[in-house]
Scaffold this motif. Structure first.
Motif, PDB file in Angstrom:
ATOM      1  N   ASN A 149       0.874  -1.177   0.000  1.00  0.00           N
ATOM      2  CA  ASN A 149       0.000   0.000   0.000  1.00  0.00           C
ATOM      3  C   ASN A 149       0.907   1.222   0.000  1.00  0.00           C
ATOM      4  N   LEU A 150       0.966   1.917  -1.125  1.00  0.00           N
ATOM      5  CA  LEU A 150       1.926   3.005  -1.277  1.00  0.00           C
ATOM      6  C   LEU A 150       1.606   4.201  -0.386  1.00  0.00           C
ATOM      7  N   LYS A 151       0.398   4.269   0.153  1.00  0.00           N
ATOM      8  CA  LYS A 151       0.058   5.401   1.020  1.00  0.00           C
ATOM      9  C   LYS A 151       0.991   5.481   2.223  1.00  0.00           C
ATOM     10  N   LYS A 152       1.495   4.346   2.685  1.00  0.00           N
ATOM     11  CA  LYS A 152       2.331   4.367   3.886  1.00  0.00           C
ATOM     12  C   LYS A 152       3.652   5.101   3.671  1.00  0.00           C
ATOM     13  N   TYR A 153       4.017   5.337   2.396  1.00  0.00           N
ATOM     14  CA  TYR A 153       5.242   6.080   2.102  1.00  0.00           C
ATOM     15  C   TYR A 153       5.026   7.594   2.091  1.00  0.00           C
ATOM     16  N   LEU A 154       3.786   8.031   2.208  1.00  0.00           N
ATOM     17  CA  LEU A 154       3.506   9.454   2.026  1.00  0.00           C
ATOM     18  C   LEU A 154       3.984  10.319   3.184  1.00  0.00           C
ATOM     19  N   ASP A 155       4.326   9.701   4.323  1.00  0.00           N
ATOM     20  CA  ASP A 155       4.959  10.508   5.379  1.00  0.00           C
ATOM     21  C   ASP A 155       6.292  11.057   4.886  1.00  0.00           C
ATOM     22  N   LEU A 181      15.512   7.595   9.098  1.00  0.00           N
ATOM     23  CA  LEU A 181      14.282   7.220   8.403  1.00  0.00           C
ATOM     24  C   LEU A 181      14.212   5.724   8.116  1.00  0.00           C
ATOM     25  N   LEU A 182      15.360   5.062   8.051  1.00  0.00           N
ATOM     26  CA  LEU A 182      15.380   3.626   7.779  1.00  0.00           C
ATOM     27  C   LEU A 182      15.410   2.782   9.049  1.00  0.00           C
ATOM     28  N   SER A 223       1.337  11.685  11.139  1.00  0.00           N
ATOM     29  CA  SER A 223       0.753  11.829  12.475  1.00  0.00           C
ATOM     30  C   SER A 223       0.578  10.482  13.173  1.00  0.00           C
ATOM     31  N   ALA A 224       0.448   9.405  12.390  1.00  0.00           N
ATOM     32  CA  ALA A 224       0.353   8.067  12.984  1.00  0.00           C
ATOM     33  C   ALA A 224       1.690   7.601  13.551  1.00  0.00           C
ATOM     34  N   LYS A 225       2.793   8.169  13.053  1.00  0.00           N
ATOM     35  CA  LYS A 225       4.143   7.911  13.565  1.00  0.00           C
ATOM     36  C   LYS A 225       4.476   6.419  13.582  1.00  0.00           C
ATOM     37  N   ASN A 226       4.193   5.762  12.473  1.00  0.00           N
ATOM     38  CA  ASN A 226       4.488   4.338  12.372  1.00  0.00           C
ATOM     39  C   ASN A 226       5.957   4.052  12.085  1.00  0.00           C
ATOM     40  N   ARG A 227       6.692   5.064  11.633  1.00  0.00           N
ATOM     41  CA  ARG A 227       8.109   4.889  11.328  1.00  0.00           C
ATOM     42  C   ARG A 227       8.908   5.200  12.596  1.00  0.00           C
ATOM     43  N   PRO A 228       9.688   4.240  13.124  1.00  0.00           N
ATOM     44  CA  PRO A 228      10.382   4.478  14.403  1.00  0.00           C
ATOM     45  C   PRO A 228      11.230   5.747  14.421  1.00  0.00           C
TER      46      PRO A 228
END
Length: 585
Positions: free
Chosen positions: A234-240, A319-320, A269-274
């Protein structure tokens, strides 16, 4: 000091504008004044207002219309199916860092390893270089058999460097958004919506925006070839990442960018990326929704600090990051570097401001100044501060540490709305060694002996081409004059949020209340705190940064120019009046 004049939108009170505002109010159930603001910003139909207020990812154009996309996708698919090494070359600002992370994560999630490289701005020139290509290839044991090189946020002017990469056996794909020059590199594919014959319907993408449309096309191609891992993405998750780079690069937040950033802020805003969670925690915004201004003033400066002080990989590593411990270490280091950046900036700002003030007093419209002791990593942010203070395009120079003879200067420039900085430099090209950039930001190098000639020509170009734009900008722009406070309600504040995200091309609306009486005004360390009574007895808290010099009396009648902002205090959200100007009567 004589107060600045108010600048109202043309035909602000015309029947046509008020009629359109009433139509918008009826159709969308929002205050008429917001419809009038949108009219003045070029939204003249209900369909345009609908698309602006409620942007959807389904409105994004297909990447198929971007020139070079077919060649790029074919080359990448071939590299993946033949297990050729894939190299990603980024840039050291937030746009380049997020674009690098975006491609790295995408390929990793479909099971393809890549190598990436971010140049060190203190040791290397901007963008692609022979040295950076060699260093990137050295990361792979298989580099001797060629491979695929993808640039992000750079490469459009790298004619010689692309030729070198191809000599080394690389297939080269350029993805960039900077202004193309007369001669383009001979790449295997070149993606840049600013190419004159590109049919993509939006030319103002950021570098990470271009990279995002590339992965949209790649996902489709991989799915058509039966790659299950791509089908489940789901490419939306990259939009942060896309929102972060797009806002940071100060491209217009309209059209396609508005769609990407509005959706990207939800993901952010969901801050799913550590890494982004840890960075938000360092900034004190880990507990709440993220706004575009949080990117501009909190997140981006910290990520940029790594590139400014010569540790560019740190931003990508943040970011990684896959776990909180590693993310927190990177975020803490970015915080330390950002503190050091502020100190370097502060040590040079006063002297540069003084030089610029003398030029302004002499009638100069295009500012170009040299400071020998300025750290090269903070040139751009200093230029931004000069533009903010003097409302003129500005270029700040210091000695180019990469030039052994010591005869070159390195410069960074920023501009104001309506003044295309890259086009100005094109008119000064005979005095410039090399340059690149776009409307609002440029980087360049020149011979030190040519600085006086360059400064004179640059100023003449600004004056000749943009004197009227600069004159109009030297006032207080008012989006909406509130003739009474009946509209100033919490419902109005909630409706105003529909116009977000605010930024370049869609500035936060500025309101004017005339002859207003502030409630309980008091100065606190040079800042003004007060209250304002709105409609229905509601009392808004107010703040005016640096608006309370010693001895100023705020108890009389005042013209209040302000933003109506969302703020958080001890975890609780509130709507606050941010005073921008106070004009006593």
């Amino acid at each position: 000091m004589q107060p600045l004049p108010y600048i109202f939108s043309p035909h602000a009170d015309s029947p046509q504008v008020r009629h359109f505002g009433a139509l918008v109010a009826k159709e969308f159930r929002i205050p008429r004044q917001l419809g009038e603001i949108m009219y003045h910003r070029g939204l003249r139909t209900l369909e345009a207002v609908q698309a602006f207020l409620y942007p959807q990812l389904s409105m994004l154009p297909s990447p198929d219309s971007m020139k070079g996309i077919g060649e790029a996708v074919d080359s990448i698919v071939h590299a993946c199916t033949t297990a050729s090494p894939i190299f990603i070359h980024g840039d050291y600002d937030v746009d380049g860092i997020t674009a690098t992370a975006l491609l790295t994560v995408f390929f990793n999630e479909i099971g393809i390893d890549t190598h990436y490289y971010i140049p060190n701005r203190l040791e290397e020139r901007y963008g692609l270089s022979v040295r950076s290509i060699d260093r990137l290839l050295a990361q792979s044991r298989e580099a001797g058999r060629g491979g695929l090189l993808i640039t992000v946020d750079c490469g459009i002017s790298a004619v010689r460097e692309v030729a070198y990469a191809r000599e080394r056996g690389l297939v080269v794909i350029i993805t960039d958004h900077h202004e193309p020059q007369a001669t383009l590199p001979c790449a295997d594919a070149l993606l840049n919506p600013k190419q004159h014959d590109c049919r993509f319907p939006f030319s103002q993408l950021s570098g990470v925006g271009v990279a995002f449309f590339l992965i949209v096309a790649l996902r489709k191609a991989f799915m058509e070839r039966g790659l299950f891992a791509a089908r489940s993405l789901n490419l939306k998750k990259y939009l942060d990442l896309v929102a972060l780079g797009t806002v940071a690069d100060v491209v217009p937040l309209v059209g396609v960018n508005r769609i990407l950033v509005r959706a990207g802020l939800e993901v952010l805003s969901a801050k799913n990326r550590p890494g982004l969670l840890s960075l938000c925690e360092c900034c004190g915004i880990g507990h709440r929704e993220i706004l575009a201004e949080d990117i501009s003033f909190k997140l981006a400066p910290r990520i940029n600090a790594a590139g400014r002080l010569g540790v560019p990989r740190l931003g990508v590593e943040l970011l990684l990051a896959k776990d909180h411990a590693g993310a927190r270490r990177a975020a803490d280091e970015l915080e330390r570097l950002n503190t050091a950046r502020k100190q370097l900036e502060g040590s040079a700002l006063a002297a540069i401001e003084q030089q610029c003030a003398h030029q302004v007093e002499a009638g100069v419209d295009g500012l170009a100044v040299y400071h020998a002791d300025c750290h090269p990593g903070v040139l751009g942010i200093l230029a931004s501060k000069i533009v903010e203070r003097f409302h003129r395009p500005a270029i700040i120079f210091t000695d180019d540490q990469q030039h052994r003879a010591g005869t070159n200067l390195k410069g960074s420039g920023r501009s104001v709305a309506g003044v295309h900085l890259f086009h100005l430099l094109e008119q000064c090209n005979g005095l410039i060694d090399q340059f690149g950039g776009h409307a609002m930001a440029v980087g360049l190098t020149i011979d030190k002996t040519l600085l006086p000639s360059f400064a004179d020509l640059f100023n003449r170009q600004v004056t000749t081409r943009h004197a009227e734009v600069l004159r109009q900008g030297r006032g207080i722009v008012i989006d909406c004059h509130l003739t009474d406070k009946s509209i100033l309600t919490m419902e109005f504040a909630w409706a105003l949020r529909l116009l977000q995200p605010f930024g370049e091309g869609n500035p936060e609306p500025t309101f004017l209340l005339s002859r207003e009486q502030l409630v309980q005004p008091k100065g606190v360390n040079g800042h003004l705190r007060f209250q304002l009574r709105g409609a229905n007895g509601h009392v808004f808290p107010g703040i005016g940064f640096r608006l309370a010099p010693a001895g100023r009396n705020f108890h009389g009648s005042q013209d209040l120019v302000f933003h109506l902002k969302r703020s958080w205090f001890r975890g609780t959200e509130q709507t606050q009046i941010q005073a921008l100007h106070l004009v006593p009567h």
